[in-house]
Design a protein around this motif. Structure first.
Motif, PDB file in Angstrom:
ATOM      1  N   GLU A  94      41.303  29.736  41.009  1.00  0.00           N
ATOM      2  CA  GLU A  94      39.808  30.909  40.278  1.00  0.00           C
ATOM      3  C   GLU A  94      39.357  31.652  41.344  1.00  0.00           C
ATOM      4  OE1 GLU A  94      40.517  27.121  40.287  1.00  0.00           O
ATOM      5  OE2 GLU A  94      39.672  26.657  38.373  1.00  0.00           O
TER       6      GLU A  94
ATOM      7  N   ARG B  10      25.643  25.313  27.309  1.00  0.00           N
ATOM      8  CA  ARG B  10      27.155  26.189  27.183  1.00  0.00           C
ATOM      9  C   ARG B  10      28.195  25.457  27.647  1.00  0.00           C
ATOM     10  NH1 ARG B  10      25.612  30.685  26.833  1.00  0.00           N
ATOM     11  NH2 ARG B  10      26.596  32.134  28.071  1.00  0.00           N
ATOM     12  N   SER B  11      28.581  24.511  28.655  1.00  0.00           N
ATOM     13  CA  SER B  11      29.779  23.853  29.678  1.00  0.00           C
ATOM     14  C   SER B  11      29.586  22.541  29.712  1.00  0.00           C
ATOM     15  CB  SER B  11      30.486  24.780  30.061  1.00  0.00           C
ATOM     16  OG  SER B  11      32.089  24.037  31.044  1.00  0.00           O
ATOM     17  N   PHE B  12      30.328  21.329  29.292  1.00  0.00           N
ATOM     18  CA  PHE B  12      30.027  20.354  30.095  1.00  0.00           C
ATOM     19  C   PHE B  12      30.467  20.132  31.675  1.00  0.00           C
ATOM     20  CE2 PHE B  12      33.935  18.536  31.672  1.00  0.00           C
ATOM     21  CZ  PHE B  12      34.603  19.825  31.459  1.00  0.00           C
ATOM     22  N   ILE B  13      30.287  21.581  32.627  1.00  0.00           N
ATOM     23  CA  ILE B  13      30.110  21.452  33.886  1.00  0.00           C
ATOM     24  C   ILE B  13      29.520  22.378  34.557  1.00  0.00           C
ATOM     25  CG2 ILE B  13      33.141  20.962  34.512  1.00  0.00           C
ATOM     26  CD1 ILE B  13      32.947  24.249  35.207  1.00  0.00           C
ATOM     27  N   GLU B  14      28.029  22.999  33.754  1.00  0.00           N
ATOM     28  CA  GLU B  14      26.749  23.452  33.589  1.00  0.00           C
ATOM     29  C   GLU B  14      26.195  22.270  34.660  1.00  0.00           C
ATOM     30  OE1 GLU B  14      26.535  27.048  32.096  1.00  0.00           O
ATOM     31  OE2 GLU B  14      27.924  27.529  31.579  1.00  0.00           O
ATOM     32  N   ALA B  15      25.006  22.781  35.108  1.00  0.00           N
ATOM     33  CA  ALA B  15      24.178  22.024  35.327  1.00  0.00           C
ATOM     34  C   ALA B  15      23.134  22.255  35.793  1.00  0.00           C
ATOM     35  CB  ALA B  15      24.548  20.934  36.547  1.00  0.00           C
ATOM     36  N   ARG B  75      32.117  24.304  42.220  1.00  0.00           N
ATOM     37  CA  ARG B  75      31.324  25.144  40.870  1.00  0.00           C
ATOM     38  C   ARG B  75      31.128  26.901  40.337  1.00  0.00           C
ATOM     39  NH1 ARG B  75      28.622  21.028  38.326  1.00  0.00           N
ATOM     40  NH2 ARG B  75      27.493  22.078  37.434  1.00  0.00           N
ATOM     41  N   LYS B  78      34.727  27.940  38.989  1.00  0.00           N
ATOM     42  CA  LYS B  78      34.272  27.513  37.609  1.00  0.00           C
ATOM     43  C   LYS B  78      34.527  28.721  37.152  1.00  0.00           C
ATOM     44  CE  LYS B  78      35.081  22.984  38.287  1.00  0.00           C
ATOM     45  NZ  LYS B  78      36.003  21.915  37.536  1.00  0.00           N
TER      46      LYS B  78
ATOM     47  N   ARG C  10      33.643  27.253  22.257  1.00  0.00           N
ATOM     48  CA  ARG C  10      33.337  26.461  23.905  1.00  0.00           C
ATOM     49  C   ARG C  10      32.698  27.212  24.928  1.00  0.00           C
ATOM     50  NH1 ARG C  10      32.464  22.296  20.715  1.00  0.00           N
ATOM     51  NH2 ARG C  10      33.180  20.396  22.201  1.00  0.00           N
ATOM     52  N   THR C  85      32.730  19.088  41.278  1.00  0.00           N
ATOM     53  CA  THR C  85      32.189  19.451  40.157  1.00  0.00           C
ATOM     54  C   THR C  85      30.577  18.886  39.856  1.00  0.00           C
ATOM     55  OG1 THR C  85      34.246  20.329  39.158  1.00  0.00           O
ATOM     56  CG2 THR C  85      31.570  19.819  37.581  1.00  0.00           C
ATOM     57  N   LEU C 434      26.841  13.448  29.771  1.00  0.00           N
ATOM     58  CA  LEU C 434      27.942  14.643  29.320  1.00  0.00           C
ATOM     59  C   LEU C 434      27.779  15.454  29.356  1.00  0.00           C
ATOM     60  CD1 LEU C 434      30.965  12.029  27.577  1.00  0.00           C
ATOM     61  CD2 LEU C 434      30.795  12.629  30.150  1.00  0.00           C
ATOM     62  N   ASP C 435      26.552  16.170  28.215  1.00  0.00           N
ATOM     63  CA  ASP C 435      26.703  17.332  28.365  1.00  0.00           C
ATOM     64  C   ASP C 435      25.486  18.184  29.076  1.00  0.00           C
ATOM     65  OD1 ASP C 435      27.516  17.214  25.664  1.00  0.00           O
ATOM     66  OD2 ASP C 435      25.568  16.504  25.008  1.00  0.00           O
ATOM     67  N   HIS C 436      25.395  17.503  30.146  1.00  0.00           N
ATOM     68  CA  HIS C 436      24.676  18.299  31.462  1.00  0.00           C
ATOM     69  C   HIS C 436      25.276  18.258  33.153  1.00  0.00           C
ATOM     70  CE1 HIS C 436      21.844  17.332  28.377  1.00  0.00           C
ATOM     71  NE2 HIS C 436      20.790  17.860  28.686  1.00  0.00           N
ATOM     72  N   GLY C 437      26.742  18.188  32.661  1.00  0.00           N
ATOM     73  CA  GLY C 437      27.308  17.525  33.865  1.00  0.00           C
ATOM     74  C   GLY C 437      26.893  17.082  34.949  1.00  0.00           C
ATOM     75  N   ALA C 493      29.077  19.957  24.599  1.00  0.00           N
ATOM     76  CA  ALA C 493      29.625  20.785  25.297  1.00  0.00           C
ATOM     77  C   ALA C 493      30.860  20.363  25.553  1.00  0.00           C
ATOM     78  CB  ALA C 493      28.167  20.675  26.258  1.00  0.00           C
ATOM     79  N   THR C 494      31.663  19.039  25.300  1.00  0.00           N
ATOM     80  CA  THR C 494      32.906  18.526  25.981  1.00  0.00           C
ATOM     81  C   THR C 494      34.161  19.368  25.256  1.00  0.00           C
ATOM     82  OG1 THR C 494      32.647  16.450  24.603  1.00  0.00           O
ATOM     83  CG2 THR C 494      31.615  17.046  26.811  1.00  0.00           C
TER      84      THR C 494
END
Ligand SMILES: Cc1ncc(COP(=O)(O)O)c(C=O)c1O
Ligand SMILES: Cc1ncc(COP(=O)(O)O)c(C=O)c1O
Lengths: 440, 514, 514, 440
Positions: A94, B10-15, B75, B78, C10, C85, C434-437, C493-494
């Protein structure tokens, strides 16, 4: 088919049919027959990955790297330790594989890292504005010179002989295009001495280095004063690690601070790629070369980053651009900010102090050898020149024979000795003992 | 918004802490760095560096632990789109696959920890590699004399123009103008100015070729050089290249080849054979150095006999020990030659971006002569196939090809009809592509094409990828026909949506206040 | 769904071909591999390997180019959540930061390309490293004799029980039962069976400790061993550990220490000093070997004098050359000792997971004695702080701590009240995280706690991360109080939502049909 | 504070206050005084990253690796070339750092890769079901033995002496726990010969290797026949690279095929970590040890993957589990599937054929030396034993002195010589010439 392409025979047949040509050759119809290469390129056949690896490994093994000898080479690039996390971050696809962030919505990672990098460089240099990198140290000096001419249109550069010789040469090469003169001021006792130079109306910039090429920490204030009195800009090329300890040139009135960034988390790589950093005062911001990341917001009010002030740049302003630079050294600058985060506020000072102490030790050890003298007594951070009285060639040869590279030879009888955090007291003692052996 | 939307991050890797910078994460006392032990007698710092020369306060770098740094930049990564993630048909940039082998060989300590000032006898492997790369680039370009020094394409251009200046001055001529087509990349005109010349633009004819009459009219004896890209930035090969060369040479000017598009012609034809005097390569394009989000790259130059004396200092040369060119050369040795009285001098520190040379040399070893030719054949095949597929998908009805010809490795579409008939601009189309895991092509370049879209698939993409792109483009146009607002508001699936660039330039915030 | 939802893919890295496997991408004739040149005279294959012994058809492996492989697995990787992550408080798994240095040193050719059958004189560096690691693990556990052979914790358990068997048999005893608490990890009972013993469960008292009376009742002379985890899987230290040891030893049984929770006590107290005879370490937990999505790991064992004779073959030993223990030992040499008449024998091929040893040894070098103690102190501090913060956020009102005590490095909450009062299960809470990173804690283990949530923050997380987790938990509970459906339907969000695991087990599809 | 933790003094004070204790010690109140360690651990102090790197580098430099000599060592692990893309993929944090995929919604990457791996192993072995990996080759053989006893409850294993000695030892160690006997059948002319062994009702499994430890390709059909006639299962440990060319054991009736996966994209690492592969017939699926990935769908009908058939496993079935295995070798198996994708359908055959040809050449070159004989004449793929008549120690010493490791010594006068794709004809010639020198 090569391992990097994927056109199968079926693909080829169907693709040509879709295009509506009978052969790949037809696609090159516009190429006049007379200039076609009617033979294969006179290069070897391709090789398997394993064979290429073996070849490149064989070439590598014919170099004596800093992993193979105790090296005191420096003079602009340093065998510093690159922490593992730098590699692990900059090798992530990336960061490694994208182009310049023309689509900011999918480039926030790179852009934010640039913004963080600019902040760190601004802190180190003591100037408010940093760009996102230029090629390397010496061409950063030349780029600073170009900015100066754009700014004040004057025709002459006065350059301290303490500026890295490659930087002076590079500036001279480019100054030809600007039809400008480059005047070099010699060092006295290892430091820049302006007495005997008249800084007239025609001087665009006074160009200095901190520490200078001979490792000496310059007293910048009087030099800056003199230049500003003449209405010239002051450009200073600085060693970023030394800036961990030294007064920020920006805080001393320097207008443009540039330098070589290799020592900040980049490998030696036989001289490149590394990066040049480039920082200026507010007054000069709209003449800065290259990319600058700026903070802004998106439609939903979310914080974000973009390339900004692009009206300076070639892709917008073309012949009116303040520089022609396009691809720079983003990945190397990323290594720089990751490295600086790793060092941290206190680590930066601790590292610089470690170097100062070990360098002082090395200087004393070498000075104590009969047949060795210090070339100057200015304060130094991590590098200093020694003068050898006696058979210099034999002395160097004796060191090399003992697995020691004693430093960079800057004159018939002078060596520039650099100390990095990888050179321990034991290494320094070995250097001193070996030189002593050779001389006695 | 519906509850489903509310429910969906928005995405499962956002926090929650995504907006923090590394400086925001700083806490006094945290550290990732531990200093090696001080193993020498400590002396008072004031004795070594007088207080007035020192900083009153440490630079305010972040104070963070290793895990925080790793997670922060991981992060951040990503939030980038990259070539290993998806299709990246960014015209003029040659976003071809970057072989992983290259990172491995470049990292070998014998290359990566080699000091640039190492004496030549102890750097024979590196010098031989550089010499071999010079040799290969000379053969590929048909111009035998190569300098690897320039750090990027634009740097190569500057070198080329300074060589031109030196060449003319050496012949006692003072020329003031340089010609570039109106299709030229921005670095060309910028280089002209930076090298102290006056820019003169040449037009483009109805077929997308250099307007020969305009060229003939402007080719006078105060012209120093014509800078040309061939194939042009329109992705078209200049059929009259021989005539162009003849015109330029007839007035004593040099012909400069912008090598950014070399990927189209390797092993098929050579700038040297076309009459060019000077060429630059973009190793980060045709020779697959990863772009790194804006570098590093390398822009070596190759020149003809008459330009050779002026090449930058130092040059890597081979002292033959009997081995034949390109061959192992049992007793050959390699050196850095500084004895070049007519040289324009140095362009940068040390010998160039060696780490880039290692990768590109490995690439040439892997592909060899047949592989390099295949690269160009497939690059051109893929581009023409994609153009044909877009026609099949009726995309060209809204985005016609700027010139109805076979293209080389890339092609230009004009979004003007799309803007007129569907009410979305090329920019909107580009932003909507972002929502579908595809990087947009180059937009609004070349300047002479209205609402331009410059598409370069490269040879390393599969046919399936090209097909998916063609259908995706059609889908987006259909969507726009129904509701242009969707594209106008795009992107939606990205970490941030459209950003306020104007505001950023008006009130620049280029560093964080601490 | 609203148009916004329709418009939003997504994630910007998802693409149309996301569901393809590497086999789906295969096309006849594509390749990433190019064979090295055949450099020997070719002989007819039938002469070398008769046709009947050969495959009629090549195995149907994928046919793909390098760029496709890179992109495929790169894209797959983005469908994983990982430790670099975000927060990963998976109880009992010790998801601590994995220092990047360890990957670098493990990759050094002198380690990575060392053949396991290299003669010992040519593998002194590796053997010394193993010996030093044994020495360190012996000191940390208080049990001086170490074997590095076992490949994971469960493998170490098996080794330990086989050692117990050998020990008893050597004394002419045939014991048939092994005791484990009802809180034990599943590998403990599974190991008991696999080693040919009968399992006897011991209860847990009201404080979360081993039920001493139950233990005393079941501790008979046909008991071979008690397997204990301390701190227990409840994250609680057994205050009566000395009494437990006394009871077990009084019937002649051995005391086995499951080292999965060693991260709580390094440098503070030692299993050997508690009276344990055998301990296994999870180098992939306490000593930070990356988990790799399910291995590799390593499960070395340390034992007391009386067990030592039975240790697996071969043992790494030091032949002292005068250097003192732990010291450089100028002329020391290291060897593999096979002369162990009472050894239970080999547990695997070669000498163990050496690559893991390199990482864990580097970790011990980095931290040293003070650092290791700090690890445990901060691990326990972080766990207790997080528990306190959850209390402050009133999360414990719905998810009370299973036992009202200070915890060690982890703690257990019970989701029973949450299930009763809010109508969402521990599983729903986990899925909503899982939806919150954030990766959910371990759920439904230990078995004795209803709707269990086992939370282990580890020492490498920052206080800010713990604070964010506490507030996030509170948010999710508030959200559930308003609308439990949201959590019940999570995650959103996964890359995929809840999966049909029952169906998968009913009609197993464990390979792709080609 | 270490570089991996981040509790500042402020943090500590406030965290203790939040918890409601005065000191960290109080948190350990449950630890009885008598068992507390009242001294620091007797280990060194911590070191900087750079110092740790230097130490580990120094240890590495005291090993002679396959990069330092021309090595013909094999016997279970091979100096195969690991393509760069394998490293670049398995070092991605997303694959390197997660735990076993207990939360499938955020583990699709690892789970799909397992599913792809299982498909590839199934193709190579000729059996329908593969698990996601066990520890390594030898313990895979033992695990197969345990499955056999669970399946048929019989008390005896008959094992070919051609099975890797470490596998036989490992099986023997574990069989103690199951109170079973292990009977070894010697090889005749390098191949398994069952004449003289009676395969009775009590035989749980016949255990073979393909190729066997002496490199010989076994004729499996009659062996399988004999075992099945006695109602025993057949377990075969196979070399996966050889399976590129050889008949799939599953296609020859073998019930369980296992093996060492190192040679598939994994480093030597002095013996580990690598992975063991494990494949079985449909009939045995519910007794397979360890993880298995299965395909399924999510709520929205999207294709997805989960760990399946978990009722076999320890975390569900506890004492009734079919194995105690938990953490296995997922990352190494991932390297395996990436490597197999890299080799591809045709590459797998091309590689195996290259090895067969070079091995045949090596065999002929060595056989031609007076003082050297082949231990057997069975067909071989990549490895074969030679017998040396003369001073074996001196011969080996001479090779080592010339930078050649001639192979693994399997008896007083026998060497097992392995050929990998990294050993060129030139290497093989050097081996032959050097041995010849030594013997004459
Ligand atoms: C046609 C053309 N010329 C020149 C350049 C400049 O090359 P570089 O970015 O390496 O300076 C580019 C790069 O985009 C280009 O596309
Ligand atoms: C308490 C406990 N014991 C044993 C094990 C098994 O260790 P491994 O997975 O290394 O076999 C684990 C792993 O989760 C565990 O948590």
């Amino acid at each position: 088919m090569s391992r990097y392409t994927s056109v199968t025979e079926d693909d080829l047949r169907e693709m040509l049919a879709t295009i509506g040509v009978a052969s790949v050759d037809e696609l090159f119809a516009d190429v006049p027959a007379a200039i076609r290469l009617e033979r294969p390129l006179a290069l070897a056949e391709g090789l398997s990955e394993q064979e290429v690896y073996e070849q490149l490994q064989a070439l590598a093994s014919r170099n004596v790297s800093a992993a193979d000898e105790i090296s005191f080479l420096g003079a602009g690039m340093y065998d510093s330790y690159v922490p593992a996390l730098v590699d692990s971050i900059i090798t992530r696809s990336e960061f490694l594989t994208p182009y310049t962030p023309y689509q900011p919505e999918v480039s926030q990672g790179g852009l934010q890292a640039m913004f963080e990098y600019q902040t760190a460089i601004s802190e180190l240099t003591g100037l408010p504005v940093s760009n996102a990198s230029v090629y390397e140290g010496p061409s950063a000096v030349a780029a600073a010179g170009y900015l100066a001419t754009l700014h004040n249109g004057r025709r002459r550069f006065v350059v301290s002989a303490g500026v890295h010789p490659h930087a002076i040469e590079t500036l001279t090469t480019l100054a030809r295009g600007w039809e400008m003169d480059v005047e070099v001021v010699e060092l006295v006792e290892g430091a820049t001495d302006l007495s005997g130079v008249e800084l007239g109306e025609d001087v665009s910039a006074l160009i200095l280095a901190q520490p200078n090429f001979l490792g000496a920490v310059e007293r910048l204030d009087p030099l800056v004063q003199a230049a500003h009195d003449a209405g010239a800009l002051v450009i200073c090329s600085a060693d970023p690690i030394s800036l961990g300890l030294l007064q920020a040139p920006g805080a001393q009135g320097v207008d443009i601070v540039v330098g070589e960034g290799q020592t900040l988390g980049n490998r030696l790589d036989f001289g490149g790629p590394s990066f040049g950093f480039f920082a200026v005062t507010e007054a000069l911001v709209r003449r800065v070369p290259g990319r600058i990341a700026g903070q802004t917001h998106d439609l939903d009010g979310r914080l974000g980053y973009v390339l900004t002030l692009q009206t300076r740049e070639q892709h917008i302003r073309r012949e009116k651009a303040t520089s022609n630079i396009c691809t720079a050294q983003a990945l190397n600058a990323l290594a720089g900010i990751v490295y600086l985060s790793w060092l941290g506020r206190r680590g930066m000072v601790e590292l610089a102090e470690l170097l100062v102490q070990r360098t002082a030790y090395a200087r004393a050890r070498l000075d104590a050898i009969t047949g060795v003298a210090l070339s100057h007594n200015q304060p130094v951070v991590r590098e200093f020149p020694i003068r050898i009285f006696g058979d210099v060639d034999a002395t160097i040869a004796h060191c090399l024979a003992n697995g020691i590279n004693p430093g960079y030879r800057i004159s018939d009888n002078e060596l520039l000795v650099a100390i990095t955090e990888r050179r321990t007291r034991a290494d320094i003692d070995r250097l001193a003992d070996t030189i002593e052996e050779a001389l006695n | 918004m519906s509850t489903t939307t509310q429910r969906r991050a928005r995405s499962f890797i956002e926090a929650a802490d995504d907006e923090l910078t590394i400086f925001d994460r700083s806490r006094p006392g945290r550290r990732a760095f531990v200093a090696p032990a001080l193993d020498v007698p400590e002396r008072p710092l004031d004795e070594l560096i007088p207080a007035p020369l020192r900083r009153p306060e440490p630079a305010r770098l972040p104070e963070v632990s290793e895990p925080e740094i790793v997670r922060h930049y991981n992060r951040l990564s990503k939030r980038n789109f990259d070539l290993d993630t998806g299709f990246y048909p960014l015209g003029s940039c040659t976003m071809k696959h970057n072989p992983k082998l290259h990172e491995r060989v470049a990292a070998l300590p014998g290359h990566a920890r080699l000091h640039p000032l190492q004496r030549v006898e102890a750097a024979q492997g590196a010098l031989e590699l550089m010499w071999r790369l010079q040799h290969a680039l000379g053969e590929i370009s048909g111009l035998p004399h190569v300098s690897l020094q320039p750090s990027a394409g634009s740097h190569g251009e500057l070198a080329g123009v300074l060589l031109t200046r030196a060449y003319h001055e050496d012949r006692g001529e003072h020329r003031t103008k340089i010609l570039t087509p109106d299709t030229a990349h921005g670095t060309n005109p910028a280089t002209v100015t930076m090298a102290g010349y006056e820019l003169v633009k040449i037009g483009t004819d109805a077929y997308g070729n250099v307007d020969i009459d305009d060229l003939r009219a402007k080719a006078s004896d105060d012209v120093a050089c014509l800078m040309l890209t061939n194939p042009s930035t329109l992705g078209l090969f200049e059929p009259q290249i021989e005539e162009i060369a003849q015109i330029v040479h007839s007035v004593g000017a040099t012909l400069y080849y912008d090598g950014a598009n070399l990927n189209a012609i390797m092993g098929i034809c050579r700038p040297g054979d076309m009459g060019f005097d000077i060429v630059h390569f973009n190793l980060h394009k045709s020779f697959t150095q990863p772009h790194g989000g804006g570098g590093p790259g390398a822009g070596p130059i190759a020149v003809s006999e008459r330009i050779e004396p002026f090449l930058p200092r130092p040059q890597v040369i081979r002292r033959s020990g009997g081995g034949e060119a390109g061959g192992a050369g049992a007793a050959d040795s390699y050196a850095l030659d500084y004895e070049r009285p007519k040289s324009i001098g140095r362009l940068r520190g040390f010998q160039g971006n060696y780490g880039v040379f290692v990768r590109s040399y490995a690439y040439i070893c892997s592909l060899g002569a047949p592989g390099l030719r295949e690269v160009s054949e497939v690059a051109v095949l893929n581009a023409n196939y994609l153009l044909a597929r877009l026609r099949e998908e009726r995309v060209l009805e809204y985005l016609p090809a700027a010139y109805e010809r076979l293209c080389m490795h890339e092609f230009v579409l004009s979004g003007a009809p799309m803007k007129r008939d569907l009410g979305i601009r090329t920019l909107d189309l580009a932003k909507r592509l972002l929502d579908h895991g595809v990087h947009p092509p180059t937009v609004y370049f070349p300047l002479i094409v209205d609402e331009a879209l410059l598409i370069e698939p490269t040879e390393t993409e599969t046919r399936e990828t090209l097909d998916r792109f063609a259908t995706l483009m059609a889908e987006i146009l259909r969507e726009a026909a129904e509701d242009p607002e969707i594209a106008r508001g795009a992107p939606y699936a990205t970490p941030v949506r459209r950003l306020d660039e104007a505001g950023a330039a008006r009130r620049p915030v280029v560093r964080q206040e601490l």
